[in-house]
Enzyme design. Structure first.
Site, PDB file in Angstrom:
ATOM      1  N   ASP A  46       0.834  -1.198   0.000  1.00  9.39           N
ATOM      2  CA  ASP A  46       0.000   0.000   0.000  1.00  9.39           C
ATOM      3  C   ASP A  46       0.872   1.252   0.000  1.00  9.39           C
ATOM      4  O   ASP A  46       2.021   1.212   0.456  1.00  9.39           O
ATOM      5  CB  ASP A  46      -0.896   0.029   1.235  1.00  9.39           C
ATOM      6  CG  ASP A  46      -1.920  -1.093   1.243  1.00  9.39           C
ATOM      7  OD1 ASP A  46      -2.328  -1.526   0.149  1.00  9.39           O
ATOM      8  OD2 ASP A  46      -2.313  -1.532   2.339  1.00  9.39           O
ATOM      9  N   TYR A  74       5.822  -8.742   8.786  1.00  6.14           N
ATOM     10  CA  TYR A  74       5.511  -7.312   8.868  1.00  6.14           C
ATOM     11  C   TYR A  74       5.637  -6.795  10.298  1.00  6.14           C
ATOM     12  O   TYR A  74       5.421  -7.533  11.260  1.00  6.14           O
ATOM     13  CB  TYR A  74       4.075  -7.041   8.405  1.00  6.14           C
ATOM     14  CG  TYR A  74       3.787  -7.358   6.965  1.00  6.14           C
ATOM     15  CD1 TYR A  74       3.954  -6.393   5.969  1.00  6.14           C
ATOM     16  CD2 TYR A  74       3.323  -8.615   6.593  1.00  6.14           C
ATOM     17  CE1 TYR A  74       3.668  -6.682   4.641  1.00  6.14           C
ATOM     18  CE2 TYR A  74       3.040  -8.914   5.266  1.00  6.14           C
ATOM     19  CZ  TYR A  74       3.217  -7.946   4.298  1.00  6.14           C
ATOM     20  OH  TYR A  74       2.941  -8.238   2.987  1.00  6.14           O
ATOM     21  N   TYR A 177      -3.914  -9.658   4.164  1.00  3.89           N
ATOM     22  CA  TYR A 177      -4.077  -8.205   4.221  1.00  3.89           C
ATOM     23  C   TYR A 177      -3.913  -7.757   5.670  1.00  3.89           C
ATOM     24  O   TYR A 177      -4.753  -8.062   6.517  1.00  3.89           O
ATOM     25  CB  TYR A 177      -5.447  -7.791   3.680  1.00  3.89           C
ATOM     26  CG  TYR A 177      -5.559  -7.952   2.189  1.00  3.89           C
ATOM     27  CD1 TYR A 177      -5.088  -6.961   1.326  1.00  3.89           C
ATOM     28  CD2 TYR A 177      -6.101  -9.107   1.636  1.00  3.89           C
ATOM     29  CE1 TYR A 177      -5.166  -7.118  -0.048  1.00  3.89           C
ATOM     30  CE2 TYR A 177      -6.183  -9.274   0.265  1.00  3.89           C
ATOM     31  CZ  TYR A 177      -5.712  -8.274  -0.570  1.00  3.89           C
ATOM     32  OH  TYR A 177      -5.780  -8.440  -1.928  1.00  3.89           O
ATOM     33  N   LEU A 198       3.080   0.663   8.593  1.00  2.00           N
ATOM     34  CA  LEU A 198       3.255  -0.727   8.179  1.00  2.00           C
ATOM     35  C   LEU A 198       4.579  -0.864   7.442  1.00  2.00           C
ATOM     36  O   LEU A 198       4.874  -0.089   6.532  1.00  2.00           O
ATOM     37  CB  LEU A 198       2.095  -1.158   7.263  1.00  2.00           C
ATOM     38  CG  LEU A 198       2.165  -2.579   6.687  1.00  2.00           C
ATOM     39  CD1 LEU A 198       2.141  -3.611   7.813  1.00  2.00           C
ATOM     40  CD2 LEU A 198       1.006  -2.822   5.721  1.00  2.00           C
TER      41      LEU A 198
END
Length: 312
Positions: A46, A74, A177, A198
């Protein structure tokens, strides 16, 4: 002004994607800097996200699907008590609720989101419907029915949680996601939540230790630097080998005599302890990567996915 014809660049770059850019915008900038004829990226991030965005050049694109299927790691920071239209801080706040959960409730919520999990992709995602990314429908106020996706969350580590924010490290499967994961966590805690930071830390076994910043590449492209250094040698030295996406496969060597036949798409006899499996094939004399082969139970090496001659 710096001009150069497009080149046959072959290799793999671990780019540190900056915040605020789409993955495709980053790719186009890198492609221009390298003057590359062919390039692609692995695993969309993103605009808000940073971290590992693998860029494949030339022949390396033939093997990108292997890395794309790998697990991801992540680090995410989320704001609690607020739900947004996009599940991150780029959207508008659509609901606020008090934060009343206990440490035990948080632990149970994280446990419930570990393992096999069903997710519905956000409307503000790059998933395509009839060839068009969902976020383009969302920007027009159109809601599209999305299919449920089953993903796997291997581990969620609580790094810290204070007041209205929480920090987590997540190890997950392809297709997960993180925005949806955080939104689901917010619902389980009855307070809502959205992503405010993120960063992708790892894909497969490739970590951020070899990351190259886009700003570093842009600085090298500075007109003064281009004059002072061998620019393309400098940036090409940043590339990892073409076989990087398939680094996990066994490596074998074949002689130059067998190579001439193998390159023509013909199978060759090959004695090995490996049976019924894919292998990375290298020329014995100069350690050149030839491509992927498959060894069967009859001790035969069959061409599977070969590279063209690696020249710039």
């Amino acid at each position: 002004m710096f001009f150069h014809k497009k080149r046959n660049v072959n290799g793999f770059l671990l780019l540190d994607k900056p915040k605020g850019m789409t993955s495709n915008n980053v790719l186009q900038k890198v492609k221009i800097i390298f003057k590359a004829k062919k390039a692609g990226y692995i695993g969309t991030l993103d605009p808000l996200a940073t971290g590992i965005l693998p860029i494949c050049f030339g022949e390396a694109t033939k093997f990108s699907n292997y890395l794309n299927a790998s697990d991801k790691h992540y680090n995410v920071i989320a704001r609690l008590g607020e739900k947004t239209s996009t599940s991150d801080s780029d959207g508008i706040i659509v609901r606020k609720r008090p934060i009343l959960f206990t440490p035990i409730q948080l632990s149970l919520a994280l446990k419930a989101l570990t393992g096999s999990v069903n997710q519905i992709p956000s409307m503000y995602s790059a998933v395509k419907y009839k060839g068009i990314p969902l976020y383009k429908y969302a920007r027009q106020g159109i809601n599209v029915k999305r299919n449920i996706r089953c993903v796997f969350i291997y581990k969620i580590d609580l790094v810290d949680q204070k007041d209205n924010w929480i920090e987590l490290n997540v190890h997950c499967s392809k297709g997960t996601y993180i925005r949806t994961l955080i939104e689901d966590l917010g619902e389980k805690l009855f307070c809502g939540a959205h992503v405010i930071r993120l960063r992708r830390l790892k894909i497969g076994l490739l970590s951020y230790s070899k990351l190259v910043k886009l700003s570093f590449l842009e600085n090298l492209l500075n007109e003064k630097n281009v004059v002072k250094i061998n620019f393309f040698k400098k940036i090409d030295d940043l590339l990892m080998p073409v076989d990087t996406p398939v680094y996990f496969l066994p490596k074998i060597y074949i002689s130059i005599e067998k190579l001439s036949v193998f390159r023509l798409g013909q199978k060759v006899n090959f004695s090995s302890s490996i049976t019924n499996g894919l292998v990375r094939v290298f020329e014995k004399d100069n350690n050149t990567f030839i491509g992927l082969g498959k060894i069967n139970s009859e001790k035969t090496l069959i061409p599977y996915r070969l590279v063209s001659m690696l020249t710039n």
